[in-house]
Design a protein around this motif. Structure first.
Motif, mmCIF file in Angstrom:
data_model
loop_
_atom_site.group_PDB
_atom_site.id
_atom_site.type_symbol
_atom_site.label_atom_id
_atom_site.label_comp_id
_atom_site.label_asym_id
_atom_site.label_seq_id
_atom_site.Cartn_x
_atom_site.Cartn_y
_atom_site.Cartn_z
ATOM 1 N N GLN A 185 0.818 -1.217 0.000
ATOM 2 C CA GLN A 185 0.000 0.000 0.000
ATOM 3 C C GLN A 185 0.849 1.263 0.000
ATOM 4 O OE1 GLN A 185 -2.289 1.046 3.523
ATOM 5 N NE2 GLN A 185 -4.098 1.403 2.265
ATOM 6 N N GLN A 186 1.994 1.218 0.694
ATOM 7 C CA GLN A 186 2.863 2.395 0.751
ATOM 8 C C GLN A 186 3.425 2.739 -0.625
ATOM 9 O OE1 GLN A 186 3.621 -0.624 1.684
ATOM 10 N NE2 GLN A 186 5.752 -1.123 1.234
ATOM 11 N N LYS A 187 3.607 1.744 -1.475
ATOM 12 C CA LYS A 187 4.090 1.978 -2.833
ATOM 13 C C LYS A 187 2.944 2.397 -3.762
ATOM 14 C CE LYS A 187 8.100 -1.099 -2.967
ATOM 15 N NZ LYS A 187 8.985 -0.202 -3.713
ATOM 16 N N ALA A 188 1.821 1.667 -3.675
ATOM 17 C CA ALA A 188 0.683 1.953 -4.542
ATOM 18 C C ALA A 188 0.184 3.384 -4.347
ATOM 19 C CB ALA A 188 -0.441 0.958 -4.273
ATOM 20 N N ALA A 189 0.256 3.878 -3.116
ATOM 21 C CA ALA A 189 -0.200 5.236 -2.825
ATOM 22 C C ALA A 189 0.635 6.282 -3.550
ATOM 23 C CB ALA A 189 -0.173 5.486 -1.319
#
Length: 204
Positions: free
Chosen positions: A126-130
């Motif tokens: 999620q930290q990357k996708a955001a």
């Protein structure tokens, strides 16, 4: 509405485990635990056939970020929850390590981090996708088998490690070639494309 998901072109997966290793490294997953497991599926090519008349393929299994996740329903503290991007996340500050979620998961993809006393699983990075990046398992897939996108849209628009879309890069497939893991009312969102072989991962 957004529902981020992984699509795996099973015909392209060579079982190299790069997705599992990359996931463990970037997320500091403890030894003996996995957020992404790779299973080998073997089927006879015809009724009554024996080795070597078999088909083999690899099935990568992680959190399916379900539409109606059972793990969220049974969590007594609200630690397990659906995020705005459709993924299922765990708020570690609320997790009491009761493992009700792990017991309710039909895919066995959650575990207790005993050192921290909290349950962990795939977060779809999620930290990357955001930030508009791909999950680590997708960006490190050398076989270009893993793709990332919004399951509410066209699977052919999912993005791969080199920036291509699944539809432009991969061999053509029919709707009947797209499968999901067994649905027990939870609505798994992970997609698996398998051509010319018998799907053994559950219902389409």
């Amino acid at each position: 509405m957004t529902q981020y998901a992984i699509a795996t072109d099973v015909n392209r997966c060579v079982g190299c485990l790069a997705c599992s290793v990359a996931c463990k490294v970037v997320n500091n997953v403890p030894v003996g635990s996995f957020w992404n497991k790779t299973l080998r599926i073997t089927n006879p090519t015809s009724e009554g056939a024996t080795w070597p008349e078999v088909d083999n393929y690899y099935l990568t299994v992680s959190c399916q970020h379900c539409e109606n996740p059972e793990c969220v329903k049974v969590c007594p503290t609200g630690a397990s929850h659906k995020a705005a991007d459709g993924t299922v996340q765990i708020d570690k500050s609320k997790c009491i390590g009761c493992q009700f979620c792990a017991m309710s998961c039909p895919y066995g993809v959650r575990y207790l981090n005993e050192a921290e006393g909290v349950v962990e699983k795939c977060t779809l990075c999620q930290q990357k996708a955001a930030q508009g990046e791909l999950p680590q398992c997708v960006s490190q897939c050398g076989g270009m088998a893993r793709w990332f996108g919004d399951a509410e849209g066209d699977i052919r628009a999912f993005k791969g490690a080199r920036g291509e879309t699944l539809g432009d890069f991969c061999e053509e497939f029919a709707d009947a070639d797209v499968h999901r893991l067994p649905d027990v009312g939870n609505g798994p969102t992970g997609l698996f494309i398998l051509r010319r072989m018998k799907w053994q991962g559950g219902d389409a």
